[in-house]
Design an enzyme around this catalytic site. Structure first.
Site, PDB file in Angstrom:
ATOM      1  N   TYR A 152       0.850  -1.205   0.000  1.00  0.00           N
ATOM      2  CA  TYR A 152       0.000   0.000   0.000  1.00  0.00           C
ATOM      3  C   TYR A 152       0.881   1.249   0.000  1.00  0.00           C
ATOM      4  O   TYR A 152       0.722   2.147  -0.838  1.00  0.00           O
ATOM      5  CB  TYR A 152      -0.902  -0.008   1.240  1.00  0.00           C
ATOM      6  CG  TYR A 152      -1.565   1.313   1.528  1.00  0.00           C
ATOM      7  CD1 TYR A 152      -2.474   1.874   0.629  1.00  0.00           C
ATOM      8  CD2 TYR A 152      -1.274   2.020   2.698  1.00  0.00           C
ATOM      9  CE1 TYR A 152      -3.078   3.097   0.891  1.00  0.00           C
ATOM     10  CE2 TYR A 152      -1.882   3.236   2.963  1.00  0.00           C
ATOM     11  CZ  TYR A 152      -2.777   3.777   2.056  1.00  0.00           C
ATOM     12  OH  TYR A 152      -3.375   4.992   2.302  1.00  0.00           O
TER      13      TYR A 152
HETATM   14  N1  LIG Z   1      -8.262   7.198   6.394  1.00  0.00           N
HETATM   15  C1  LIG Z   1      -6.970   7.316   6.635  1.00  0.00           C
HETATM   16  O1  LIG Z   1      -6.526   7.264   7.789  1.00  0.00           O
HETATM   17  C2  LIG Z   1      -5.996   7.570   5.512  1.00  0.00           C
HETATM   18  C3  LIG Z   1      -4.636   7.781   5.847  1.00  0.00           C
HETATM   19  C4  LIG Z   1      -3.728   8.013   4.845  1.00  0.00           C
HETATM   20  C5  LIG Z   1      -4.152   8.086   3.521  1.00  0.00           C
HETATM   21  N2  LIG Z   1      -5.467   7.864   3.209  1.00  0.00           N
HETATM   22  C6  LIG Z   1      -5.862   7.956   1.795  1.00  0.00           C
HETATM   23  O2  LIG Z   1      -6.937   8.868   1.686  1.00  0.00           O
HETATM   24  C7  LIG Z   1      -7.807   8.490   0.616  1.00  0.00           C
HETATM   25  C8  LIG Z   1      -9.224   8.347   1.133  1.00  0.00           C
HETATM   26  O3  LIG Z   1      -9.241   7.327   2.158  1.00  0.00           O
HETATM   27  P1  LIG Z   1     -10.531   6.930   2.987  1.00  0.00           P
HETATM   28  O4  LIG Z   1     -10.096   6.654   4.362  1.00  0.00           O
HETATM   29  O5  LIG Z   1     -11.598   7.912   2.716  1.00  0.00           O
HETATM   30  O6  LIG Z   1     -10.863   5.511   2.296  1.00  0.00           O
HETATM   31  P2  LIG Z   1     -12.225   4.952   1.692  1.00  0.00           P
HETATM   32  O7  LIG Z   1     -11.945   3.532   1.321  1.00  0.00           O
HETATM   33  O8  LIG Z   1     -13.353   5.232   2.600  1.00  0.00           O
HETATM   34  O9  LIG Z   1     -12.412   5.821   0.372  1.00  0.00           O
HETATM   35  C9  LIG Z   1     -11.852   5.506  -0.881  1.00  0.00           C
HETATM   36  C10 LIG Z   1     -12.969   5.464  -1.911  1.00  0.00           C
HETATM   37  O10 LIG Z   1     -12.376   5.198  -3.179  1.00  0.00           O
HETATM   38  C11 LIG Z   1     -13.211   4.303  -3.890  1.00  0.00           C
HETATM   39  N3  LIG Z   1     -12.391   3.569  -4.853  1.00  0.00           N
HETATM   40  C12 LIG Z   1     -11.419   2.672  -4.577  1.00  0.00           C
HETATM   41  N4  LIG Z   1     -10.896   2.191  -5.714  1.00  0.00           N
HETATM   42  C13 LIG Z   1     -11.552   2.813  -6.736  1.00  0.00           C
HETATM   43  C14 LIG Z   1     -11.472   2.720  -8.154  1.00  0.00           C
HETATM   44  N5  LIG Z   1     -10.624   1.875  -8.754  1.00  0.00           N
HETATM   45  N6  LIG Z   1     -12.292   3.501  -8.901  1.00  0.00           N
HETATM   46  C15 LIG Z   1     -13.180   4.345  -8.297  1.00  0.00           C
HETATM   47  N7  LIG Z   1     -13.305   4.458  -6.959  1.00  0.00           N
HETATM   48  C16 LIG Z   1     -12.501   3.702  -6.190  1.00  0.00           C
HETATM   49  C17 LIG Z   1     -13.820   3.411  -2.824  1.00  0.00           C
HETATM   50  O11 LIG Z   1     -15.056   2.821  -3.225  1.00  0.00           O
HETATM   51  C18 LIG Z   1     -13.981   4.345  -1.634  1.00  0.00           C
HETATM   52  O12 LIG Z   1     -15.291   4.863  -1.573  1.00  0.00           O
HETATM   53  C19 LIG Z   1      -7.210   7.200   0.047  1.00  0.00           C
HETATM   54  O13 LIG Z   1      -6.404   7.545  -1.052  1.00  0.00           O
HETATM   55  C20 LIG Z   1      -6.359   6.667   1.186  1.00  0.00           C
HETATM   56  O14 LIG Z   1      -5.333   5.850   0.712  1.00  0.00           O
HETATM   57  C21 LIG Z   1      -6.394   7.622   4.188  1.00  0.00           C
END
Ligand SMILES: NC(=O)c1ccc[n+]([C@@H]2O[C@H](COP(=O)([O-])OP(=O)(O)OC[C@H]3O[C@@H](n4cnc5c(N)ncnc54)[C@H](O)[C@@H]3O)[C@@H](O)[C@H]2O)c1
Length: 322
Positions: A152
């Site tokens: 990841y």
């Molecule tokens: N939540 C955290 O603590 C955290 C920390 C560091 C980075 N991030 C990053 O922040 C971003 C948002 O994270 P989140 O916590 O809201 O996660 P989340 O999984 O709730 O949101 C990601 C969304 O992207 C959609 N998705 C995934 N693959 C896809 C694709 N191929 N095409 C279209 N849609 C797609 C999913 O359906 C989901 O709704 C991500 O990039 C994640 O890696 C999150």
């Protein structure tokens, strides 16, 4: 102005979309609504967002270049906030290909669409996981990030370097934001706060990796949203228009202390199952947020006591109704 937000059915995407809609800006949201976790949460986020007439949603996968490109072209998008990704460190151990598809191929499509549509600013999500097991605390953007401990993290680090080449070659303004353990209402069921709350309320044991001795820079989602929002109109003016920022809280907490706050709020003691450190997991994160502070005046406002209580309030209300 119209902004495209990818991953708008996701946890952070939902909150960012709400903020921008509240500023009376039109938002086009896209998401594939995959089943990595309960899709009802995603559907309900979209349902809520659709109450605002300035929100338009398309169910589309990042791999569908043609459809995405048409949306960006027809809607005359000039700003993209790219949050769609396969998230989660642990899931990447068993399912690396999903990360390859969404985070590498998907990100490549976002870059290509950005260059072909003359995007003025691409803001995309990275993660504190890129710091690997760096011990130079607090973790600053100038630390080395080339030893990721999970696939990841490797995909997110790759996004940063892919973006750099597009900023250099095509002068595409790109800003990468490294989030530190985000939590809050409508959060992700695979993350600690959600799992702990659910299991404590259901009298189920909770699993504590590394016996709960992790330190995490828990960051309330509204602070993440403010950080992103403060950057929208501040694309880099450098000859290579490229920036990376940490968005964190800056005060790491031990997981066991975080759990204490949850127990206090629920007025219930947890049953715990202490497990060893999981491969790919980082023992400590602690963000240095000075760069963003100087750049936009960013200042995190919510401590874990308040943040946890807001989550639990949301959780109880949501599962009473759903
Ligand atoms: N939540 C955290 O603590 C955290 C920390 C560091 C980075 N991030 C990053 O922040 C971003 C948002 O994270 P989140 O916590 O809201 O996660 P989340 O999984 O709730 O949101 C990601 C969304 O992207 C959609 N998705 C995934 N693959 C896809 C694709 N191929 N095409 C279209 N849609 C797609 C999913 O359906 C989901 O709704 C991500 O990039 C994640 O890696 C999150």
């Amino acid at each position: 102005m119209t902004i495209l937000i990818t991953g708008s059915a996701g946890f952070i995407g939902y909150h960012v979309t709400r903020k921008i809609l509240n500023k009376n800006i039109k938002v086009i949201g896209i998401d594939n609504i995959n089943n990595y976790y309960d899709i009802n949460l995603k559907k309900n986020r979209i349902k809520d967002l659709k109450k605002n007439k300035k929100f338009f949603f398309y169910k589309v996968d990042l791999s569908n270049y043609k459809k995405l490109n048409n949306i960006v072209k027809n809607e005359k998008i000039k700003i993209i906030i790219h949050l769609a990704a396969q998230a989660g460190v642990r899931y990447s151990i068993k399912n690396p290909r999903t990360y390859f598809k969404s985070n590498l191929e998907g990100f490549f499509n976002v870059l290509e669409i950005s260059r072909h549509n003359n995007i003025k600013h691409l803001i995309y999500a990275s993660t504190s996981s890129v710091y690997g097991d760096s011990k130079k605390f607090p973790l600053s953007e100038i630390n080395r990030t080339d030893n990721p401990l999970s696939f990841y993290a490797a995909t997110k680090k790759s996004n940063e370097v892919m973006a750099h080449s597009y900023s250099y070659i095509y002068k595409l303004p790109c800003t990468g934001v490294r989030f530190f353990t985000v939590y809050g209402p409508f959060g992700r069921p695979d993350m600690a706060l959600f799992k702990f709350t659910k299991n404590i309320l259901n009298n189920q044991p909770i699993e504590l990796y590394n016996k709960g001795n992790h330190f995490r820079d828990f960051t309330y989602v509204d602070d993440i949203v403010e950080g992103i929002y403060s950057l929208i109109k501040k694309q880099s003016k450098k000859s290579i228009p490229y920036e990376i920022f940490n968005i964190g809280n800056g005060t790491p907490k031990k997981l066991l202390d975080y759990l204490k706050h949850i127990e206090n709020n629920l007025n219930k003691i947890s049953k715990t199952k202490k497990l060893p450190l999981q491969v790919g997991d980082i023992v400590k994160t602690h963000s240095n947020i000075n760069k963003l502070k100087k750049y936009t005046g960013y200042k995190p406002k919510t401590n874990i006591k308040i943040g946890i209580s807001r989550f639990i309030e949301w959780y109880k209300d949501y599962y009473r109704r759903n």
